[in-house]
Design an enzyme around this catalytic site. Structure first.
Site: not given
Ligand code: 5RP
Length: 262
Positions: A91, A111
């Site tokens: 997230a 998602e």
């Molecule tokens: C992708 C998402 C990811 O889960 C969110 O951006 C978190 O990414 P990261 O774990 O690289 O910080 O929503 O659409």
């Protein structure tokens, strides 16, 4: 390998590893997208290869699908799975009610569909994702390319009557051209700074023609696993109302993570 990782990557790794304890033999598992979720896919892949774990995975993006297949996880579509036992995903922000902003990686649509079709959604994150109020991270919304500038103007006009601090939006770019989602859509990032009423905003945004989905996940997440750079993890379960802390051992992960790219 973990010895060379930054504290933030160690935090992501231990959160992912702890979250894999939610996965049992025979489960249909939603596989999230992003750098934290990629650790989880690698951990599950190792459980499949080394421990004989039998699962099927439903990826939330083409890049997660590629990674899952490469580590030995059997990949099926959501329609083949129909319903999932658990989804584990990262997230961009989570608040005290475990409402989320997602979509930093541009995969929010799949998602949200996958998480909603799951008995449980487990979020994996490091502590930097925790916020008092959602909105410091720009809120992604997926819009269809047709008339996107009109949609953008309509969104900004709609935001005037919403409980937010900022009202500008930007088209997400991939170098000089629009970023294209797996569904062939664009992403608008809304710079709201603080969202007073995420539930209301989510409902209102999804009424605007041209918006396919927004990155607010309201009442979808069941638990967050927060990793720390020293190996500690904290599991907050919103339904049970519990907070548990433990420590995860770093393993020799040379083979597991040597080609991490996400
Ligand atoms: C992708 C998402 C990811 O889960 C969110 O951006 C978190 O990414 P990261 O774990 O690289 O910080 O929503 O659409």
């Amino acid at each position: 390998m973990t010895g060379e990782l930054s504290p933030i990557d160690k935090a992501k790794f231990v959160a992912a590893k702890r979250a894999c304890e939610y996965v049992e033999d025979g489960m249909r598992v939603g596989l999230g997208t992003g750098s934290t979720a990629a650790w989880m896919v690698r951990c599950l892949g190792e459980m499949v290869r080394q421990d004989g774990l039998k699962i099927t995975g439903v990826p939330t993006s083409s890049r997660t699908a590629d990674l899952a297949r490469s580590v030995g996880i059997k990949v099926i579509s959501l329609d083949e799975a129909k319903w999932l036992d658990v989804t584990i995903d990262g997230a961009d922000e989570y608040d005290a009610d475990l409402n989320l902003i997602k979509g930093g990686g541009g995969a929010l649509l799949q998602e949200k569909i996958v998480a909603t079709a799951s008995d449980q959604m487990i979020v994996i994150a490091d502590i930097t994702k925790q916020v008092e109020a959602l909105g410091a991270f720009p809120l992604p919304i997926e819009v269809i390319p047709f008339g996107w500038q009109t949609t953008k103007a309509l969104v900004e006009e709609t935001l005037i009557s919403m409980d937010v601090l900022g009202r500008t939006s930007t088209l997400r770019l991939n170098q000089d051209t629009p970023f294209i989602t797996d569904e062939g859509n664009y992403i608008l990032d809304l710079h709201l700074h603080r969202i007073g009423n995420p539930r209301q905003l989510s409902l209102v945004l999804n009424q605007i023609p041209g918006i396919v989905e927004n990155g607010l996940f309201i009442d979808i997440c069941d638990a967050v696993v927060i990793g720390y750079g020293d190996g500690r993890v904290e599991v907050r379960d919103i339904n049970a109302g519990t907070v548990e802390s433990e420590r995860i051992d770093f393993l020799d992960t040379d083979n597991l993570f040597s080609d991490m790219t996400d």
